[in-house]
Design an enzyme around this catalytic site. Structure first.
Site, PDB file in Angstrom:
ATOM      1  N   GLU A  94      26.630   4.455 -19.144  1.00 37.71           N
ATOM      2  CA  GLU A  94      27.867   4.610 -19.915  1.00 37.71           C
ATOM      3  C   GLU A  94      27.590   4.873 -21.390  1.00 37.71           C
ATOM      4  O   GLU A  94      28.470   5.340 -22.115  1.00 37.71           O
ATOM      5  CB  GLU A  94      28.715   3.334 -19.800  1.00 37.71           C
ATOM      6  CG  GLU A  94      29.292   3.121 -18.416  1.00 37.71           C
ATOM      7  CD  GLU A  94      29.796   1.695 -18.204  1.00 37.71           C
ATOM      8  OE1 GLU A  94      29.733   0.863 -19.155  1.00 37.71           O
ATOM      9  OE2 GLU A  94      30.241   1.402 -17.081  1.00 37.71           O
ATOM     10  N   GLU A 118      -5.094   0.210 -16.172  1.00 40.26           N
ATOM     11  CA  GLU A 118      -6.075  -0.880 -16.171  1.00 40.26           C
ATOM     12  C   GLU A 118      -6.493  -1.361 -14.784  1.00 40.26           C
ATOM     13  O   GLU A 118      -6.686  -2.553 -14.578  1.00 40.26           O
ATOM     14  CB  GLU A 118      -5.510  -2.077 -16.969  1.00 40.26           C
ATOM     15  CG  GLU A 118      -5.233  -1.756 -18.415  1.00 40.26           C
ATOM     16  CD  GLU A 118      -4.762  -2.961 -19.231  1.00 40.26           C
ATOM     17  OE1 GLU A 118      -5.188  -3.073 -20.392  1.00 40.26           O
ATOM     18  OE2 GLU A 118      -3.973  -3.789 -18.706  1.00 40.26           O
TER      19      GLU A 118
END
Ligand code: NAG
Ligand code: NAG
Ligand code: NAG
Ligand code: NAG
Ligand code: NAG
Ligand code: NAG
Ligand code: NAG
Length: 580
Positions: free
Chosen positions: A269, A350
């Protein structure tokens, strides 16, 4: 000679003349100095149709008119409700307010014209799919005209409009001292984001909604929710209730499917697309609490041999059970996210090679063994993301450290800095820049980990974290996401995101750490690192605007940190600028 000297002088003056206080700076802006007052009964029209102003209006559905009507409501409420008397921006004792006894010239109409038609993608766009440009004029005679191609462009223009007004200290009088105003504006980058981390510390829904509001004020348009990690799993998956039941910090620290929809819809919105990340195959140790057979290296010590932060844990890389798990997870989650987002982020940062040494199905930490398994894993998961109508995103290690081949649609988030963005764009990949040297807002505040006792009490002294110093708004403002790229490479940079990793951040300190530093990134991403004349944007020009915008954010309910002391905001630039 005279005229060229004159034009370079006027260019110089142009560069220094304040863009009123609009943040981020519009691409083109001019103002006058007539005063016009705004009445609560101002006539608002949208494509010729009268739009009533109802404070707190919430859209009934995601349609252009509902979104615009709610935007008008928020805009006028922000002006009338924030009571912004700008004494902090003027010298003490100066007469900065219009004289009410002189009679008021009122704004007559706010005429909104949307020149294009919204698509379904307007409310969940891929980068570049929605036109956010707008033009805004306020005439001397009191007529406001806002034109935009999309309803999202209308929202951007309404936000700018709200930043032209102040409240009079004498009471309920709201005025702009800048008429006539003429603005032409459009964003430089289509992807302008904030990444939050709800796994290291949990953020209740209202805190996320407040963050979406602040993002919209900054014209930031992507909220990336790094929703799970090895530390906790707050996301309720109805078909797999054990994940949050065992993985959340506490039953109160969870997001139901309704919460997720509320957050995404609230964003949509406001022109803020909320997309989620489930980081994998590393950073997912918490699944071990409910599905121990799928995970290796959970809780392994010393953690730094297995991951970058305890309790470690990665998916087994050669496991059909893992594949079935992800399939079930995605079948539940992705169809619920897809109505409000174009992207889904599968993580991929990682991944520690040692983890697979503990995996009976692999027993290796060699790249040659692991790489094909990871390629298969990524291919399978990204295919599922696409099948759900979403576009996959991944962290940079997947292509750069693991040589994984990605679909051309994939968006890669870069965080390691250096020449990563250049390498990725050189490979033809689309990139989001989150260079930790500039855009990690958690950095430089000290360690979350504890060190030695007694005689060893100063082990780790002075307890710095890995990515200090803190990234000040000035440092962030100096960062050019497309520095050192060829024009071809630069085209592949969709934008950037600041990242708010939350080991030492929760709702108590979030606002003051994020704002207004994320605003600095917001301006670089919306307005561009250089101004219309090709000059680097100047701190001297930006600071007074950021000071003012910070006051507006505070009055609208976000605890943004001050940029400068009041002595400076009250206008002693000769003493607060260097060199003096
Ligand atoms: C535009 O506004 C600034 C204040 O931000 C003011 O100093 C300047 O005089 C205005 N420009 C004109 C042409 O009136
Ligand atoms: C804004 O004005 C410019 C210049 O007249 C025009 O090219 C552009 O289409 C306008 N944009 C909108 C959204 O109305
Ligand atoms: C893997 O573990 C060994 C110790 O067995 C350690 O020396 C090495 O640094 C670890 N590798 C990584 C990438 O952490
Ligand atoms: C992966 O699993 C398959 C089927 O169990 C096996 O044939 C293959 O050798 C495994 N791959 C690796 C690299 O261990
Ligand atoms: C792989 O494991 C061996 C034996 O533990 C270790 O010496 C080596 O550093 C590991 N390699 C990586 C890349 O971590
Ligand atoms: C990726 O490719 C580079 C260059 O060819 C190579 O040095 C590196 O070892 C490869 N990494 C993996 C994980 O295969
Ligand atoms: C902007 O600043 C950068 C970094 O200081 C510099 O390399 C560049 O030349 C400057 N650009 C212009 C147009 O002055």
């Amino acid at each position: 000679m005279l005229s060229s000297a004159f034009s370079s002088l006027s260019l110089f003056l142009l560069a220094l003349s304040p863009v009123a206080a609009v943040w981020p700076a519009p691409q083109k802006y001019s103002n006058g100095s007539s005063v016009l007052y705004l009445h609560q009964n101002i006539k608002v029209t949208y494509n010729g149709e009268f739009l009533p102003y109802t404070a707190g209006y919430a859209p009934q559905k995601l349609s252009s008119k509902e979104v615009v009507q709610a935007g008008v409501s928020r805009t006028l409420s922000a002006i009338f409700g924030s009571k912004f008397v700008p004494w902090k921006l003027h010298k003490p004792g100066s007469q900065f307010e219009p004289d009410l006894r002189k009679g008021q010239k009122w704004l007559n109409t706010l005429q909104i014209v949307q020149t294009g038609k919204d698509q379904a993608s307007t409310f969940k766009p891929l980068a570049g799919e929605v036109d956010e440009s707008y033009n805004l004029t306020v005439s001397d005679s009191g007529d406001v005209k806002l034109t935009a191609v999309s309803s999202i462009g209308v929202l951007r223009g309404l936000e700018t409009f709200s930043q032209l007004f102040y409240q009079h200290s004498a009471g309920p009088f709201w005025y702009t001292p800048y008429a006539p105003v003429s603005i032409q504006d459009a964003p430089k980058f289509p992807h302008r984001g904030v990444m939050i981390d709800t796994a290291r510390n949990f953020f209740p829904v209202p805190d996320i909604l407040r963050t979406i509001d602040a993002m919209a004020w900054n014209k930031l348009n992507r909220l990336h929710v790094h929703v799970t990690d090895s530390q906790s799993w707050p996301l309720v998956i109805p078909s797999m209730p054990e994940l949050a039941a065992k993985g959340a910090y506490h039953p109160s620290q969870t997001y139901s499917p309704e919460d997720v929809a509320t957050i995404q819809q609230y964003g949509a919105e406001r022109g803020v697309e909320v997309y989620f990340e489930i980081d994998m195959p590393g950073h997912i140790g918490v699944v071990s609490l409910s599905h121990p057979d799928l995970i290796v290296a959970y809780d392994q010590l010393p953690y730094y041999w297995w991951c970058n932060e305890p309790p470690c844990g990665a998916f087994k890389l050669n496991s059909t059970a893992v594949d079935a798990f992800v399939e079930k997870l995605f079948d539940d989650l992705l169809p619920r996210l897809a109505p409000y987002a174009a992207y889904f982020h599968t993580g991929g940062d990682e991944l520690n090679k040692n983890d697979s040494m503990l995996d009976d199905g692999v027993r290796s930490n060699s790249s040659e063994v692991l790489q094909p398994l990871l390629q298969k894993f990524i291919d399978a998961q990204h295919a599922r993301v696409r099948k759900a109508g979403l576009t996959p995103m991944t962290w940079e290690e997947i292509p750069l450290d693991w040589n994984i081949t990605l679909g051309k649609d994939t968006v890669v988030q870069s965080w390691l800095g250096g020449d990563s963005v250049k390498k990725l764009t050189g490979m033809g990949l689309q990139v989001i820049d989150s260079d930790y040297n500039f855009l990690y807002l958690d950095c430089g505040r000290g360690q979350w980990i504890n060190f030695g006792n007694g005689a060893a009490f100063d082990v780790g002294y002075p307890f710095n974290d890995w990515c200090g110093p803190t990234k000040s708004w000035r440092l962030i403002y100096s960062h050019d996401p497309t520095a050192n790229l060829t024009p071809e490479e630069a085209k592949l940079v969709l934008g950037g995101e600041v990242a708010v990793w939350s080991e030492t951040i929760d709702p108590v300190n979030f606002d003051s750490l994020v704002w207004p530093r994320a605003s600095a990134a917001g301006e670089v991403l919306w307005s561009g690192r250089t101004d219309a004349s090709g000059q680097n944007r100047s701190q001297l020009e930006a600071a007074p605007r950021l000071n003012e915008f910070r006051e507006r954010m505070v009055l609208r309910g976000v605890g943004a940190s001050p940029v400068q002391m009041t002595f400076c905001t009250q206008g002693s630039p000769e003493e607060c600028n260097w060199p003096a």
